[in-house]
Design an enzyme around this catalytic site. Structure first.
Site, short mmCIF file in Angstrom:
data_model
loop_
_atom_site.label_atom_id
_atom_site.label_comp_id
_atom_site.label_asym_id
_atom_site.label_seq_id
_atom_site.Cartn_x
_atom_site.Cartn_y
_atom_site.Cartn_z
N LYS A 114 0.83 -1.21 0.00
CA LYS A 114 0.00 0.00 0.00
C LYS A 114 0.85 1.25 0.00
O LYS A 114 0.45 2.27 -0.56
CB LYS A 114 -1.00 -0.02 1.17
CG LYS A 114 -2.08 -1.08 0.96
CD LYS A 114 -3.36 -0.83 1.69
CE LYS A 114 -4.38 -1.87 1.27
NZ LYS A 114 -5.63 -1.80 2.00
N LYS A 196 -3.56 -10.30 -6.40
CA LYS A 196 -4.87 -10.67 -5.83
C LYS A 196 -5.96 -9.71 -6.33
O LYS A 196 -5.69 -8.54 -6.63
CB LYS A 196 -4.81 -10.72 -4.30
CG LYS A 196 -4.96 -9.39 -3.60
CD LYS A 196 -5.39 -9.57 -2.13
CE LYS A 196 -5.70 -8.19 -1.56
NZ LYS A 196 -6.41 -8.13 -0.33
N LYS A 199 -10.50 -4.73 -4.13
CA LYS A 199 -11.54 -3.70 -4.27
C LYS A 199 -10.97 -2.42 -4.85
O LYS A 199 -11.64 -1.69 -5.54
CB LYS A 199 -12.06 -3.32 -2.87
CG LYS A 199 -13.05 -4.22 -2.28
CD LYS A 199 -13.66 -3.51 -1.07
CE LYS A 199 -13.61 -4.36 0.18
NZ LYS A 199 -12.45 -4.12 1.02
P1 ATP Z 1 -8.51 -3.18 -0.27
O1 ATP Z 1 -8.37 -3.45 -1.73
O2 ATP Z 1 -9.24 -1.93 0.08
O3 ATP Z 1 -7.23 -3.34 0.49
P2 ATP Z 1 -9.48 -5.85 -0.02
O4 ATP Z 1 -10.29 -6.12 -1.23
O5 ATP Z 1 -8.13 -6.44 0.06
O6 ATP Z 1 -9.44 -4.30 0.28
P3 ATP Z 1 -10.28 -6.25 2.73
O7 ATP Z 1 -11.39 -5.45 3.30
O8 ATP Z 1 -8.90 -5.83 3.09
O9 ATP Z 1 -10.39 -6.33 1.16
O10 ATP Z 1 -10.49 -7.78 3.08
C1 ATP Z 1 -11.66 -8.38 3.56
C2 ATP Z 1 -11.50 -9.88 3.58
O11 ATP Z 1 -11.45 -10.38 2.24
C3 ATP Z 1 -10.20 -10.37 4.24
O12 ATP Z 1 -10.48 -11.51 5.01
C4 ATP Z 1 -9.31 -10.73 3.09
O13 ATP Z 1 -8.39 -11.73 3.42
C5 ATP Z 1 -10.33 -11.23 2.06
N1 ATP Z 1 -9.85 -11.05 0.70
C6 ATP Z 1 -9.56 -9.88 0.09
N2 ATP Z 1 -9.20 -10.08 -1.18
C7 ATP Z 1 -9.24 -11.42 -1.40
C8 ATP Z 1 -8.97 -12.26 -2.53
N3 ATP Z 1 -8.58 -11.75 -3.68
N4 ATP Z 1 -9.13 -13.58 -2.40
C9 ATP Z 1 -9.53 -14.12 -1.21
N5 ATP Z 1 -9.81 -13.39 -0.11
C10 ATP Z 1 -9.67 -12.06 -0.18
#
Ligand code: ATP
Ligand code: LTN
Length: 331
Positions: A114, A196, A199
């Site tokens: 980040k 990965k 969002k």
């Molecule tokens: P950001 O992009 O804002 O960092 P994020 O999409 O990574 O957000 P989080 O809110 O940080 O989402 O994560 C919420 C949950 O979703 C966590 O348990 C995280 O491990 C899971 N998660 C996020 N992205 C993935 C993915 N690509 N595959 C599986 N699990 C995921």
């Protein structure tokens, strides 16, 4: 609360949940509700570690709350709340920050990622993010934390912080264990399957949002990056196809061998369409329920107010004991 083990997890309201959030984390939360005492939270305080538009953040937090219910969290069974409504998380965070080392925080891959993505705003909150996450979990002495595999490192740090506290001040915190579900623990970007699905990805074709309509979902899968081999098989070097296979497996329950035989002799076009349809069918009921909930804001308010009160009651007992243990004068 009944005498059961305690589960805690949270998700940031940084946008609509992706298929990665859903498969890797949120859809695994509702089946835990009968066996455990569950607390789930919308981590809006974590969200501001990267710049957020205030109006949008408020909307996203409410939407995230409704989405969790639409994904099967029952606010009558679980305690469902918004992080900033429960002040004990921030109160515990300070104590935990003083029990977290600079070196430990510097090693967190999420911080490194980040800060690379936002070089103009490497703020102290982004750096100490894992201490606040530890506070979320330890404020309830949670036993289990269901997350996607990317959060494993933060969970290990939470355990280290808890252990350090216990050594300094006497046994107090439970050491929480991550619950990582094998299928779909890491869903990858559709445009770059070595990254990965996230969002906050700038390319809208990289991720499926759980509120996308069927046509959008199918279109995004059609554009997914694959390879030139035209064989549906789970193998090293086929990152794009491996990712689509794990998504298909997660939503249909089929294993890789049966997916390979289902698509033997067929092209990627057929496979992508099947994945898109299966995902769209899986997500459709969530959209309907989400729309229904968002139409009744007063009801949502009732639910999150009650959730925060319950969460405060539990965590306040624990955090008050922590404040006593570290030597603060009792109020
Ligand atoms: P950001 O992009 O804002 O960092 P994020 O999409 O990574 O957000 P989080 O809110 O940080 O989402 O994560 C919420 C949950 O979703 C966590 O348990 C995280 O491990 C899971 N998660 C996020 N992205 C993935 C993915 N690509 N595959 C599986 N699990 C995921
Ligand atoms: N950092 C988590 C979200 C989160 C969380 C938590 C997860 C905040 N607090 C406590 C589990 C337990 C993420 O998924 N990025």
């Amino acid at each position: 609360m009944e005498d059961k083990k305690l589960v805690f997890s949270a998700i940031q309201p940084t946008g609509t949940f992706t298929l990665g959030n859903y498969i890797g984390a949120v859809r695994n939360w509702s089946p835990l509700q009968d066996e455990y005492n569950c607390l789930y939270c919308v981590a809006d305080m974590h969200a501001i570690t990267v710049k957020q538009d205030p109006t949008k953040l408020r909307q996203n937090s409410l939407a995230a709350y409704a989405l969790l219910i639409a994904c099967g969290i029952d606010p009558k069974k679980s305690i469902l709340f918004i992080q900033s409504h429960v002040p004990t998380h921030a109160l515990l965070n300070w104590v935990l920050c003083c029990n977290t080392q600079f070196g430990e925080l510097s090693r967190m891959t999420q911080f490194k990622d980040k800060s690379q993505r936002h070089p103009d705003d490497i703020n102290a909150g982004l750096f100490t993010y894992p201490s606040l996450m530890a506070a979320d979990i330890l404020a309830y002495n949670a036993d289990f934390v269901p997350v996607g595999v990317d959060q494993k490192q933060h969970l290990e740090l939470t355990r280290d912080i808890a252990q350090r506290f216990n050594q300094r001040y006497g046994d107090f915190f439970t050491l929480p264990e991550p619950l990582i579900f094998e299928v779909g623990a890491k869903i990858m970007s559709l445009q770059d399957p070595t990254k990965k699905m996230s969002k906050s990805d700038e390319n809208p074709n990289a991720c499926i949002l759980i509120l996308d309509d069927k046509d959008t979902i199918i279109r995004k899968f059609k554009r997914a990056v694959t390879d030139s081999e035209a064989v549906v098989a789970y193998r090293e070097g086929k990152d794009g196809i491996n990712n689509l296979m794990s998504i298909y497996s997660a939503v249909t329950g089929k294993d890789y061998a049966s997916i390979e035989s289902e698509f033997a002799g067929k092209g990627y076009g057929d496979f992508k369409l099947a994945v898109g349809e299966a995902v769209a069918d899986n997500l459709a009921p969530i959209r309907t329920e989400f729309d229904r909930l968002m139409a009744d804001k007063a009801y949502l308010k009732e639910l999150y107010t009650e959730g925060a009160q319950k969460a405060f009651r539990i965590s306040n007992k624990i955090v008050s004991k922590v404040y006593h243990k570290v030597g603060f004068v009792d109020r």
